[in-house]
Design a protein around this motif. Structure first.
Motif, PDB file in Angstrom:
ATOM      1  N   LEU A  55       0.828  -1.208   0.000  1.00 10.87           N
ATOM      2  CA  LEU A  55       0.000   0.000   0.000  1.00 10.87           C
ATOM      3  C   LEU A  55       0.862   1.258   0.000  1.00 10.87           C
ATOM      4  CD1 LEU A  55      -2.834  -1.062   2.475  1.00 10.87           C
ATOM      5  CD2 LEU A  55      -3.088  -0.589   0.034  1.00 10.87           C
ATOM      6  N   GLU A  56       1.955   1.244   0.757  1.00 12.07           N
ATOM      7  CA  GLU A  56       2.847   2.404   0.778  1.00 12.07           C
ATOM      8  C   GLU A  56       3.425   2.656  -0.604  1.00 12.07           C
ATOM      9  OE1 GLU A  56       3.698   4.823   2.947  1.00 12.07           O
ATOM     10  OE2 GLU A  56       1.996   4.019   4.069  1.00 12.07           O
ATOM     11  N   GLN A  57       3.792   1.569  -1.286  1.00  5.62           N
ATOM     12  CA  GLN A  57       4.347   1.708  -2.626  1.00  5.62           C
ATOM     13  C   GLN A  57       3.290   2.224  -3.602  1.00  5.62           C
ATOM     14  OE1 GLN A  57       7.467   1.250  -2.902  1.00  5.62           O
ATOM     15  NE2 GLN A  57       7.981   1.039  -5.069  1.00  5.62           N
ATOM     16  N   LEU A  58       2.058   1.768  -3.434  1.00  3.44           N
ATOM     17  CA  LEU A  58       0.977   2.178  -4.329  1.00  3.44           C
ATOM     18  C   LEU A  58       0.583   3.637  -4.126  1.00  3.44           C
ATOM     19  CD1 LEU A  58      -1.342  -0.989  -4.273  1.00  3.44           C
ATOM     20  CD2 LEU A  58       0.189  -0.246  -6.101  1.00  3.44           C
ATOM     21  N   LYS A  59       0.884   4.172  -2.945  1.00  6.97           N
ATOM     22  CA  LYS A  59       0.572   5.587  -2.698  1.00  6.97           C
ATOM     23  C   LYS A  59       1.396   6.515  -3.588  1.00  6.97           C
ATOM     24  CE  LYS A  59      -1.146   5.308   2.057  1.00  6.97           C
ATOM     25  NZ  LYS A  59      -0.928   5.679   3.470  1.00  6.97           N
ATOM     26  N   ARG A  60       2.436   5.970  -4.215  1.00  8.95           N
ATOM     27  CA  ARG A  60       3.261   6.778  -5.118  1.00  8.95           C
ATOM     28  C   ARG A  60       2.622   6.898  -6.505  1.00  8.95           C
ATOM     29  NH1 ARG A  60       9.399   4.462  -3.912  1.00  8.95           N
ATOM     30  NH2 ARG A  60       9.352   4.744  -1.636  1.00  8.95           N
ATOM     31  N   LYS A 100      -0.085   8.178  -8.864  1.00 12.14           N
ATOM     32  CA  LYS A 100      -1.078   9.241  -8.922  1.00 12.14           C
ATOM     33  C   LYS A 100      -2.422   8.690  -9.393  1.00 12.14           C
ATOM     34  CE  LYS A 100       1.476  12.907  -7.891  1.00 12.14           C
ATOM     35  NZ  LYS A 100       1.160  13.806  -6.755  1.00 12.14           N
ATOM     36  N   GLY A 117      -4.306  13.320  -6.246  1.00  5.42           N
ATOM     37  CA  GLY A 117      -4.200  12.375  -5.148  1.00  5.42           C
ATOM     38  C   GLY A 117      -3.407  11.126  -5.544  1.00  5.42           C
ATOM     39  N   ASN A 118      -3.677  10.023  -4.821  1.00  3.88           N
ATOM     40  CA  ASN A 118      -3.047   8.748  -5.173  1.00  3.88           C
ATOM     41  C   ASN A 118      -4.103   7.642  -5.111  1.00  3.88           C
ATOM     42  OD1 ASN A 118      -2.859   7.158  -2.477  1.00  3.88           O
ATOM     43  ND2 ASN A 118      -2.046   9.193  -1.942  1.00  3.88           N
ATOM     44  N   VAL A 159      -4.442   4.903  -3.590  1.00  4.77           N
ATOM     45  CA  VAL A 159      -4.813   4.322  -2.291  1.00  4.77           C
ATOM     46  C   VAL A 159      -5.769   5.243  -1.552  1.00  4.77           C
ATOM     47  CG1 VAL A 159      -3.983   3.522  -0.045  1.00  4.77           C
ATOM     48  CG2 VAL A 159      -2.692   2.974  -2.130  1.00  4.77           C
ATOM     49  N   ASP A 160      -5.380   6.506  -1.389  1.00  5.56           N
ATOM     50  CA  ASP A 160      -6.217   7.460  -0.647  1.00  5.56           C
ATOM     51  C   ASP A 160      -7.542   7.736  -1.365  1.00  5.56           C
ATOM     52  OD1 ASP A 160      -4.288   7.622   1.285  1.00  5.56           O
ATOM     53  OD2 ASP A 160      -3.325   9.423   0.447  1.00  5.56           O
TER      54      ASP A 160
END
Length: 386
Positions: A9-14, A16, A22-23, A25-26
């Motif tokens: 998930l942290e990687q996917l937040k990169r 856009k 936004g990204n 995930v969010d």
């Protein structure tokens, strides 16, 4: 190495979101993430009318997930979600007086519903035959592999695709182990067994690993196994379909140019009720029914030689006659068929001179003749008298 979903998930937040806002995930576009044997699967929920446009987003998410330590491969599917703006307005039905007021010429010019899009073929494959059943436990996979070997014994170049994601059987039935090799990009080379080219989810996930997948992931995996495999030149690809008539089966029937379907059933009424559902599904999406196979048709006692109709007998033949499709043949409930299947040496290959092997070869011959008949019907010119 254990893979932590939080790292993914942290990687996917990169990555856009659509329109670079936004990204993903969010924005809540990422579905539940499933991890098995170094492989990661998830889907992105997007508006239906932007599916083609957002393909780079899917690729970016796949690349990001692949960058997490321990991840060998990431598979990402796009899940289309209809937007309110794309929905067609519902018009009230005209009253009888309004309908009568429309002149005949205007009514004749009413727009016709659009034709279904042409199904894209698979390069190098001459025909695709689906082997299906309305329910599990009727011997569909054993029939599939012996049908494929029967077609091969009759002189054809044959492949088999194990589309039963939740219960893949081909690695065991054909006694194949190992992993498919990558050819280039996303394309992989199929495994081989007894001269057949073979692809199955069982080569990618350990036998005891449960497949806890939602519909979009299953559909994405099926599409990849069909279209991202270097099948080469084949006369026919046999597809061992999942049992039932759910999302995966319907998607395959709607999106794959099937030359026809073989329905497998046991003789008893309950199995035939489910088989009718499979028949109805294929007919609804204009896939020809090549015929019905009655599996476990009867049992011959190995000690006394007496024949016993454990599940009844002749039900599939009667059903075929009732609905007007060919009856391809009956296969008994036999210890030799069972033991050769469990041992990874299907009877058509291991005992080619046996009565049962000859039965499967005859079923294969009849099914292939039916493919030819259906093609001639489609290509025959229409004669219109005016």
């Amino acid at each position: 190495m254990a893979i932590d979903k939080a790292d993914i998930l942290e990687q996917l937040k990169r990555v856009k979101g659509p329109d670079l806002t936004g990204n993903i995930v969010d924005l809540g576009l990422v579905s539940d993430i499933f991890v098995a044997d170094g492989k990661v699967f998830f889907s992105l929920t997007i508006p239906a009318d932007r599916a083609e446009e957002l393909e780079p987003l899917r690729a970016a998410a796949e690349k990001a997930a692949s960058g997490v330590p321990g991840v060998e491969k990431a598979t990402v599917a796009l899940t289309a979600e209809a937007t309110k703006s794309s929905a067609r307005p519902v018009r009230p039905a005209p009253s009888p007086a309004q309908a009568a007021a429309v002149p005949p010429p205007m009514a004749a010019r009413a727009p016709q519903p659009p034709k279904a899009p042409e199904k894209a073929g698979v390069p190098g494959i001459g025909a695709i035959i689906a082997v299906a059943s309305g329910k599990g436990g009727v011997g569909k996979s054993t029939t599939s592999v012996n049908l494929a070997l029967g077609l091969q014994a009759n002189g054809l170049k044959v492949g088999i695709m194990d589309a039963d994601i939740y219960g893949p059987s081909m690695p065991r039935l054909l006694h194949i182990s190992g992993r498919p090799q990558n050819v280039s990009g996303r394309i992989i080379r199929p495994m081989e067994g007894y001269g057949l080219k073979v692809m199955s989810m069982g080569f990618l996930v350990d036998e005891e690993t449960p497949m806890i997948w939602r519909g979009p992931m299953v559909i994405s995996a099926l599409t990849q196994m069909l279209r991202e495999v270097e099948w080469g030149e084949l006369d026919v690809l046999v597809v061992d379909m999942p049992p039932g008539t759910g999302d995966a089966q319907l998607t395959m029937a709607q999106n794959v140019p099937l030359a026809g379907a073989v329905i497998v059933s046991t003789p008893q009424d309950l199995a035939l009720i489910d088989a009718r559902k499979g028949l109805a599904m294929f007919r609804k999406v204009d896939v020809p029914i090549l015929g019905i196979v009655e599996n476990m048709s009867y049992f011959v006692c190995p000690d006394c030689g007496g024949r016993h109709d454990i599940f009844g007998h002749g039900g599939a033949r009667k059903e075929a006659e009732r609905i007007g499709v060919p009856f391809l043949g009956e296969v008994p409930l036999d210890m030799q068929i069972r033991s050769t299947s469990d041992g990874g040496t299907p009877i058509v290959m291991s005992e080619p001179d046996s009565v049962h092997a000859k039965t499967y070869r005859e079923i294969a011959r009849t099914a292939w003749e039916r493919v030819g008949e259906e093609r001639r019907m489609v290509s025959a010119p229409s004669i219109v008298f005016e």
